[in-house]
Structures are given as structure tokens and as C-alpha cells.
Scaffold this active site. Structure first.
Site, PDB file in Angstrom:
ATOM      1  N   LYS A   1      -0.623 -19.213   0.942  1.00 38.71           N
ATOM      2  CA  LYS A   1      -1.727 -18.373   0.466  1.00 38.71           C
ATOM      3  C   LYS A   1      -1.399 -17.876  -0.941  1.00 38.71           C
ATOM      4  CE  LYS A   1      -4.566 -14.851   2.718  1.00 38.71           C
ATOM      5  NZ  LYS A   1      -4.523 -13.819   3.766  1.00 38.71           N
TER       6      LYS A   1
HETATM    7  C1  E4P Z   1      -7.576 -12.385   4.383  1.00 35.00           C
HETATM    8  O1  E4P Z   1      -6.964 -13.382   4.672  1.00 35.00           O
HETATM    9  C2  E4P Z   1      -7.066 -11.028   4.454  1.00 35.00           C
HETATM   10  O2  E4P Z   1      -5.834 -11.083   5.131  1.00 35.00           O
HETATM   11  C3  E4P Z   1      -7.928 -10.087   5.234  1.00 35.00           C
HETATM   12  O3  E4P Z   1      -9.018 -10.746   5.832  1.00 35.00           O
HETATM   13  C4  E4P Z   1      -8.277  -8.841   4.506  1.00 35.00           C
HETATM   14  O4  E4P Z   1      -9.025  -8.020   5.360  1.00 35.00           O
HETATM   15  P1  E4P Z   1      -9.248  -6.465   5.061  1.00 35.00           P
HETATM   16  O5  E4P Z   1     -10.163  -6.342   3.886  1.00 35.00           O
HETATM   17  O6  E4P Z   1      -9.887  -5.933   6.315  1.00 35.00           O
HETATM   18  O7  E4P Z   1      -7.893  -5.889   4.787  1.00 35.00           O
END
Ligand code: E4P
Length: 218
Positions: free
Chosen positions: A87
Site C-alpha cells: 500500500k
Molecule cells: C483504507 O484502506 C483505510 O485503511 C481505511 O479505509 C480508512 O478508513 P477511516 O477513514 O475510517 O480511517
């Protein structure tokens, strides 16, 4: 549509996996910190533990913000397990790193996407997934789901192979909207997924079936 579980909590991942409807996991440094996972060795071991529980892709995020650092980390993460997807944030060096890693056959998830332009650059660099953050746009009075629709349309129009991974999904209604928008994947905690099961007619129907059965069977 695929479901990824957005957590680093092993119990939640085990519970979701036992349901049989989970296609992978996404993590980020905040989710790892929430579980108290710290230090490189523990972090790497945790990713392997997740891969051993779930079938499917597991996103592991780099913490470097420079090209060389992201490449170094990305190659190390990818070597951990075949299910790992690296990522990478949608910054200038991140796009270069995605291009390099994809040329080496390493799969990537381009994260922190908030515009169609960012998604286009990530897709052109060869990202396997782009992650537009729906909930965080909603938080600042922008329609996050509209962005999912824009990116899905763009990838379809230009026949780009990158998958739209709707992230920051926080409610059952968000999931329903992702289906309507044609997202390839939605990633969220287990609770909104379980919310899909809820319907009062299911509950009352089941109650009546069981009452009728017991009326004649005792
Ligand atoms: C995406 O991969 C992130 O890990 C995640 O979906 C972020 O979510 P949040 O905005 O609820 O922290």
C-alpha cells in the site's frame, strides 16, 4: 463486489473469515498502532499472521515517503507472503514507486485517494487497486460516493485494469451505495457487513416459522 476487512485485529479477521464472505484485508499504520503492534519485527510478523488467517489480498502500508524507501519497504513487504499487496500513498514518489513495483510484478494499492485525477495517475503507474476514501470525504461535506462513481466510470471508459477499492467505508448504507456505483471492492470493519443481514421481515418471518413448527411438533 469483493469485501476486504479494514482492520488489524486478528479476532475480528478470524470471525469474518469464518463467515466465508471475506476476500481480503486492508491495514494502515493507524490500525496497526490501535492493536499495539510496534517495532519492525512485530509488524512484519503481524502481516504474516493476517495472511495465514484470511484467503485473499492483504494490504500492508509503507511508512517511507521517498522513492528509495518505498521501494525498499515494498520489496520487503511483498517478499513476506504471496498475499501481500503493497500500500503506497498517492504522492509524487509514491506514483514512481508504484510504477517500479508493478514492473517487478509486485501488486500495489494506491491509498489516500481523494480525486479522480489521483486515481488516474495511480492507474497509469500500474496500481492493482486505488483506494478512494469515502467516509473521510463525507466528513468534510463532500460526497465520497460520487468519487467512487467517477473513478469507476473513468476506468471503464478507458478500459483500465486497476480495481476500485472503496475505502473508509463506515456504514451498511455505504456498502449498498458501493454496489450501486460498481466498486470492485469495499473495505470496512465487520459491523457494517453484518448490518447487511438485518431486516425486520427476516426476523418476524423466522419467528413465525419456528412458532408454527413448535405448534405441531411440541
Ligand atoms: C483504507 O484502506 C483505510 O485503511 C481505511 O479505509 C480508512 O478508513 P477511516 O477513514 O475510517 O480511517
Amino acid at each position: 463486489m469483493k469485501f476486504f476487512l479494514d482492520t488489524a485485529n486478528l479476532d475480528q479477521i478470524r470471525e469474518a473469515q469464518s463467515l466465508g464472505v471475506i476476500d481480503g484485508v486492508t491495514t494502515n499504520p493507524s490500525l496497526m498502532a490501535k492493536e499495539g503492534i510496534k517495532g519492525e519485527a512485530s509488524i512484519l510478523k503481524h502481516y504474516i499472521d493476517i495472511c495465514n488467517i484470511v484467503d485473499g489480498d492483504v494490504s500492508a502500508e509503507v511508512i517511507s515517503t521517498d522513492y528509495e524507501g518505498m521501494i525498499r519497504e515494498g520489496e520487503k513487504l511483498a517478499a513476506l507472503h504471496p498475499q501481500i499487496v503493497v500500500k503506497i500513498p498517492v504522492i509524487k514518489d509514491g506514483i514512481k514507486a508504484i510504477k517500479y513495483l508493478s514492473s517487478k510484478g509486485i501488486r500495489t494499492n494506491c491509498t489516500l485517494v481523494f480525486t479522480a485525477g489521483q486515481a488516474l495517475l495511480a492507474a497509469k503507474a500500474g496500481a492493482t487497486y486505488v483506494s478512494p476514501f469515502v467516509g473521510r470525504l463525507d466528513d468534510i461535506s463532500h460526497d465520497g460516493m460520487e468519487l467512487i462513481g467517477q473513478i469507476v466510470d473513468m476506468f471503464n471508459y478507458y478500459e483500465m485494469g486497476t480495481q476500485v477499492l472503496a475505502a473508509s467505508i463506515r456504514s451498511t448504507l455505504h456498502i449498498i451505495k458501493c454496489i450501486e456505483m460498481g466498486a470492485d471492492v469495499a473495505t470496512c470493519p465487520l459491523e457494517p457487513i453484518l448490518g447487511l443481514l438485518k431486516h425486520p421481515l427476516t426476523d418476524s418471518g423466522l419467528k413465525k416459522f419456528l412458532e408454527d413448527y413448535h405448534k405441531v411438533n411440541g
